[in-house]
Structure formats: C-alpha cells, structure tokens
Design a protein around this motif. Structure first.
Motif, PDB file in Angstrom:
ATOM      1  N   ILE A 301       0.852  -1.193   0.000  1.00  0.00           N
ATOM      2  CA  ILE A 301       0.000   0.000   0.000  1.00  0.00           C
ATOM      3  C   ILE A 301       0.885   1.240   0.000  1.00  0.00           C
ATOM      4  O   ILE A 301       1.783   1.370   0.833  1.00  0.00           O
ATOM      5  N   ILE A 302       0.613   2.139  -0.943  1.00  0.00           N
ATOM      6  CA  ILE A 302       1.297   3.439  -0.964  1.00  0.00           C
ATOM      7  C   ILE A 302       0.356   4.433  -0.289  1.00  0.00           C
ATOM      8  O   ILE A 302      -0.752   4.662  -0.766  1.00  0.00           O
ATOM      9  N   PRO A 303       0.777   5.013   0.820  1.00  0.00           N
ATOM     10  CA  PRO A 303      -0.127   5.878   1.583  1.00  0.00           C
ATOM     11  C   PRO A 303      -0.157   7.296   1.037  1.00  0.00           C
ATOM     12  O   PRO A 303       0.462   7.610   0.009  1.00  0.00           O
ATOM     13  N   GLY A 304      -0.858   8.168   1.758  1.00  0.00           N
ATOM     14  CA  GLY A 304      -0.886   9.578   1.410  1.00  0.00           C
ATOM     15  C   GLY A 304       0.447  10.250   1.687  1.00  0.00           C
ATOM     16  O   GLY A 304       1.273   9.755   2.450  1.00  0.00           O
ATOM     17  N   SER A 305       0.644  11.409   1.054  1.00  0.00           N
ATOM     18  CA  SER A 305       1.881  12.163   1.218  1.00  0.00           C
ATOM     19  C   SER A 305       1.570  13.651   1.174  1.00  0.00           C
ATOM     20  O   SER A 305       0.695  14.089   0.435  1.00  0.00           O
ATOM     21  N   LYS A 306       2.300  14.426   1.978  1.00  0.00           N
ATOM     22  CA  LYS A 306       2.158  15.886   1.919  1.00  0.00           C
ATOM     23  C   LYS A 306       3.020  16.480   0.816  1.00  0.00           C
ATOM     24  O   LYS A 306       2.874  17.649   0.477  1.00  0.00           O
ATOM     25  N   ILE A 337      -3.493   5.116  -1.746  1.00  0.00           N
ATOM     26  CA  ILE A 337      -4.470   5.965  -1.077  1.00  0.00           C
ATOM     27  C   ILE A 337      -4.019   7.418  -1.206  1.00  0.00           C
ATOM     28  O   ILE A 337      -2.897   7.762  -0.827  1.00  0.00           O
ATOM     29  N   CYS A 338      -4.865   8.273  -1.748  1.00  0.00           N
ATOM     30  CA  CYS A 338      -4.626   9.703  -1.872  1.00  0.00           C
ATOM     31  C   CYS A 338      -3.325   9.974  -2.656  1.00  0.00           C
ATOM     32  O   CYS A 338      -3.258   9.693  -3.839  1.00  0.00           O
ATOM     33  N   GLY A 339      -2.275  10.482  -2.008  1.00  0.00           N
ATOM     34  CA  GLY A 339      -1.022  10.702  -2.724  1.00  0.00           C
ATOM     35  C   GLY A 339      -0.489   9.427  -3.350  1.00  0.00           C
ATOM     36  O   GLY A 339       0.124   9.446  -4.427  1.00  0.00           O
ATOM     37  N   GLY A 393     -15.781   7.742   4.901  1.00  0.00           N
ATOM     38  CA  GLY A 393     -14.385   8.163   4.883  1.00  0.00           C
ATOM     39  C   GLY A 393     -14.320   9.672   4.718  1.00  0.00           C
ATOM     40  O   GLY A 393     -15.303  10.373   4.959  1.00  0.00           O
ATOM     41  N   TYR A 394     -13.165  10.157   4.281  1.00  0.00           N
ATOM     42  CA  TYR A 394     -13.015  11.598   4.080  1.00  0.00           C
ATOM     43  C   TYR A 394     -11.919  11.848   3.053  1.00  0.00           C
ATOM     44  O   TYR A 394     -11.044  11.005   2.828  1.00  0.00           O
ATOM     45  N   GLU A 395     -11.989  13.022   2.416  1.00  0.00           N
ATOM     46  CA  GLU A 395     -11.007  13.411   1.397  1.00  0.00           C
ATOM     47  C   GLU A 395     -10.210  14.626   1.870  1.00  0.00           C
ATOM     48  O   GLU A 395     -10.783  15.578   2.394  1.00  0.00           O
ATOM     49  N   ILE A 396      -8.884  14.576   1.689  1.00  0.00           N
ATOM     50  CA  ILE A 396      -8.010  15.738   1.864  1.00  0.00           C
ATOM     51  C   ILE A 396      -6.946  15.650   0.769  1.00  0.00           C
ATOM     52  O   ILE A 396      -6.034  14.836   0.863  1.00  0.00           O
ATOM     53  N   HIS A 397      -7.098  16.440  -0.275  1.00  0.00           N
ATOM     54  CA  HIS A 397      -6.085  16.379  -1.341  1.00  0.00           C
ATOM     55  C   HIS A 397      -6.090  17.671  -2.139  1.00  0.00           C
ATOM     56  O   HIS A 397      -7.078  18.397  -2.188  1.00  0.00           O
ATOM     57  N   MET A 398      -4.940  17.937  -2.785  1.00  0.00           N
ATOM     58  CA  MET A 398      -4.782  19.152  -3.591  1.00  0.00           C
ATOM     59  C   MET A 398      -4.579  18.823  -5.065  1.00  0.00           C
ATOM     60  O   MET A 398      -4.055  19.630  -5.811  1.00  0.00           O
ATOM     61  N   GLY A 399      -4.986  17.649  -5.477  1.00  0.00           N
ATOM     62  CA  GLY A 399      -4.807  17.253  -6.862  1.00  0.00           C
ATOM     63  C   GLY A 399      -6.115  16.866  -7.520  1.00  0.00           C
ATOM     64  O   GLY A 399      -7.075  16.479  -6.852  1.00  0.00           O
TER      65      GLY A 399
END
Length: 489
Positions: A301-306, A337-339, A393-399
């Motif tokens: 699993i590749i997780p989210g990233s800032k 996931i996300c990033g 769930g929830y979303e937090i992303h800038m893409g």
C-alpha cells in the motif's frame, strides 16, 4: 439544560511525545461520563495526520480523536492553526480549517510575533468555551523553550487567556524525569508558575508504589503535587498524534499471516488509515522503505503524502518504486491511497508550484491516470458504495486526477461522484482516507490470500470501548478529587 461549568484544564509537557494527546482524550471521556459537555482544544498543531470536519474544514487528527472521546462532532475551532510540513524547512499553514499558504519555519515563527494568529486562536477558544465545558486543552512540545516563549500561541500564554488549570506531563520512560520536571518548572516566570496545579508522571513501568520516594522528592523540588503516576500500557488502543509512533511498527514479514507492507514515505500523511487493517487477526502489517522487505509482502500500500512529487522522486531513487513495480508484475496487490493513488498513475504535474520547483514527474505507470496539483484543497467527509456495500471516509487532497482511458471507479460517492480507478481486484487507487476502516474493503483485498473469514468487527464500537478503558485507567491512577477541586469555579 444549563451547561455545567468548570474551568478549562490544560495538559502541557516537558517535551514532545510525552503522552499529552492521549491523556487529554481520556479526560474528554471522563468529563463526558461525569455529566459535563467537554470539548478538546489545541491552539497549534504540527502534524501530517489530519481530519475533516462535517462542514469540510481541516484540523489535526488528535483533536478529532479527542472530540470522538467527548462524543461530539469535531470542528475547526478545536485546532485553529495546523502546520503541515511540506519539506524540511517549510509548512502549509491551515488557519480555521482552510490553507492560507506555505511558510518557512523562520517566516512563521519570526514574523509579527504571530499577533494575528494569537488573536485568531483566542477567538476560536472563546467560541468553543461558549458552547462546551470544560475545555480540555493540550499544549505543544515543551513549555520552557525560552527563545520561543514570547511568540507562543499554544502553551502558557493560551492557558492564561483561558484561565486554565495546568498540569505538567512528564514521560519517565525517556529517562531524566527529575531534571526535566524540575528544569521545566524552574524556568517559568512567577505568572506562568501560578497557572501550574500539578504533575503527572506518565509511562511508568512496574509498580507505581516504587516511585513514592521519587514523588515526594519532586513535590519538594517543585512545590507542586504529583497527582498521578500512569503505567506504561500497550493494551489500550488510541490513535497516536503523529508518526513518531511508526518506529514501533518497522516490523517484517511473518509466516502464517497476510503480509501487508505500507511504503514508509518521508512525508507520509494520515497513517491512521491503516489502524483498522493492522488490527485484523489475519494480517501482519508493517511499514518499510526497504525494497527487500517490501518484496516479501503480498499486499503493498502506498499511503498519502504531503509532498507527492518529492516522495515519488525519493522512492525512484531508493529502489522502492522498482519493488512496487515488481510486486505488481508478480501478481501481488498494489493499492494507493490519496497521494499514493497519484503515484500509481502515469504522471504528476505541478504547474502552480504547489509542492516545489519540479513541474512534472512520471508516476509508477500502473494506473492509466494523470494528476494535476491544484491550488484549492478538497476537504470533505463522504459516504460511499464499494462493491454494493456502504462505507464512510473523508477526502483531503490538492490534486485533480483524470483517467486516460475508460475504467471502473473504486467507489461511488453519495453525491454521485466517482472515486478512484479500479484496474482490477489487485490494482486500484482511491482518494478516500478511511476507506480501509470498512470491513467490506478489507475482506475484498484479503480474499486472494486467505480462506479465513474476517470476524465481524464494529470499529466504532471498538474505539468507544478503548476510550472507556482509558478513562478507567486514568481514574484509577490520578487523584481525581484534586483535579475537580482545581477546576471549580
């Protein structure tokens, strides 16, 4: 019904990672059990682990957890300033739930003595205090950083504004507890010292009665009561504030379990996405940036990233990208996931320089999608359908990610939007944080690797039980009468 009133209580530390967040969560539950309406508050957080409020604003995950312990919806006033590091020198600044730009550490800490930010956090506290009592406040780091104290918006300046009863938390497991407690108190001004009501010794291994002589000495040195000696525990599971706790999870593959490797990114965000999965008895989950360890896992699993582009470049350089690609070619499961979803695509573009100077970088090429980073951040709670089952769930992303060829979404959201790209049952990516908190999703990804059926697991009920266990432990090791006496109005 009239609100039962108590003074605010604040837990501050001799340093970072001494257990303030968990203790604050426990007291949120205690006050709720005792008939009050508590709410958490931390003026400023620095964390890559964040959450989204019901009205689409962002706050530190720790305060969302504490709100959950208090059995109330989280809101941005509980954490008005959130700093999300984007690299070693700068952070995205989130104010009242919305990003207001990136600043270097020097710019943030030195500009204007942060007067405007201090006004903002005091206003947020005042709004919260008009609705809840007591406010359970949490400090940040050490309260005795002399070079930063006059710019402090989180610790004792905030306590003075709130009129809070302040308790100092020290981690005895780190060693040097006498020096850290005595030194912390000795460096306070008389006005700051007047806020202090007691000391809590945290993470004591063994029989707490063995520290009675130490307790007496600390009380003599500081003039403050030691109101509790909390044991070191591993059997109560409360989400941790930040990824310092991940070093305990650098495990490896084991026989007899489904091995899941979460790629240890430098700017890994929202690592709590994997807490539910980690507790599944069929699973051995570990974090790694070692290609040889990742190759031993059945699921990667590749997780989210800032900083998605920076982390994408890093995993290309350290061999992890090849390990992920090889796992996919070998028929193993690869999820983003996300990033991580963005990294699975063909390319990531940053024309607005959101993350830095690199405007475009190739992705892993495992999904036919491409991502363009956007100035506006998406922050939403969501209800979704995954293979006929409903989840949250929830979303937090800038893409914004676009499919380059027709395909199936991972989930369909309640508002009609389609989320993610589902190449097949072993290769997909999603923007939904918390998607792996849902049993249907977990059973789907484990199905190719085990015939063992997952136990029915109500994760919300499990977490409620953990808050109750934490409250019981605090009650049994802390002098609660002294606490309530200090909070009486």
């Amino acid at each position: 019904m009239d609100l039962k009133k108590l003074r605010p209580i604040m837990f501050v530390g001799t340093g970072s990672d001494v257990g303030k967040s968990v203790i604050a969560a426990g007291f949120c539950r205690i006050f709720k059990q005792d008939g009050y309406e508590p709410a958490p508050f931390k003026a400023q957080n620095m964390s890559l682990n964040s959450f989204v409020t019901p009205d689409g604003l962002e706050l530190g995950r720790a305060q969302a957890v504490q709100a959950e312990a208090a059995q109330i919806p989280c809101e941005s006033d509980m954490n008005p300033v959130l700093l999300k590091p984007t690299n070693d020198k700068s952070s995205q600044v989130v104010l009242n739930g919305k990003p207001v730009g990136n600043q270097s550490a020097y710019e943030y800490f030195m500009a204007n003595d942060r007067r405007e930010l201090f006004t903002a956090v005091k206003d947020a506290f005042d709004r919260l205090a008009s609705k809840y009592s007591p406010i359970v406040m949490e400090g940040a780091g050490s309260i005795s950083e002399l070079n930063l104290k006059h710019r402090d918006i989180t610790n004792l300046r905030m306590a003075a504004h709130a009129g809070a009863a302040v308790y100092l938390v020290a981690d005895i497991d780190k060693g040097g507890v006498f020096g850290s407690v005595y030194g912390t108190i000795a460096l306070l001004t008389p006005e700051e010292r007047a806020c202090m009501k007691g000391i809590i010794i945290n993470k004591f291994r063994g029989d707490g009665r063995l520290f009675e002589d130490g307790k007496r000495k600390l009380e003599e040195l500081t003039g403050l009561p030691v109101i509790g000696i909390l044991p070191y525990f591993r059997d109560i599971h409360i989400e941790q504030e930040d990824s310092v706790s991940l070093e305990l999870k650098y495990k490896s593959a084991v026989e007899g379990k489904v091995n899941i490797a979460v790629v240890l990114l430098k700017r890994l965000s929202n690592f709590t996405d994997f807490d539910r999965l980690e507790k599944d008895p069929r699973v051995n989950l570990f974090y790694s940036n070692d290609p040889s360890e990742i190759s031993k896992a059945s699921i990667v699993i590749i997780p989210g990233s800032k900083n998605t582009i920076g982390d994408m470049l890093a995993i290309k350089n350290n061999g992890v990208a090849k390990a992920i690609y090889d796992a996919h070619k070998a028929g193993k499961t690869v999820i983003g996931i996300c990033g991580g979803y963005q990294m699975l695509g063909e390319s990531i573009m940053d024309p607005h320089h959101i993350e830095g100077d690199i405007e475009q970088i190739p992705g892993l090429g495992l999904l036919p999608v491409t991502t363009v980073l956007q100035p506006e951040k998406t922050t939403l709670q969501c209800i979704f359908e995954f293979q006929g089952m409903e989840g949250t769930g929830y979303e937090i992303h800038m893409g914004e990610t676009t499919a380059l060829s027709p395909g199936q979404p991972v989930a369909t959201l309640a508002d009609g939007r389609r989320d993610g790209y589902y190449l097949d049952h072993k290769t997909w990516g999603s923007y939904i944080h918390g998607i792996l908190d849902n049993s249907a999703v977990i059973n789907s990804i484990l199905a190719p690797y085990t015939d063992e059926k997952g136990i029915h697991y109500d994760y919300k009920k499990f977490k409620e039980g953990q808050y109750d266990k934490l409250a019981e432990l605090l009650r049994s090791h802390i002098h609660m009468d002294l606490i309530y006496k200090s909070l009486a109005i």
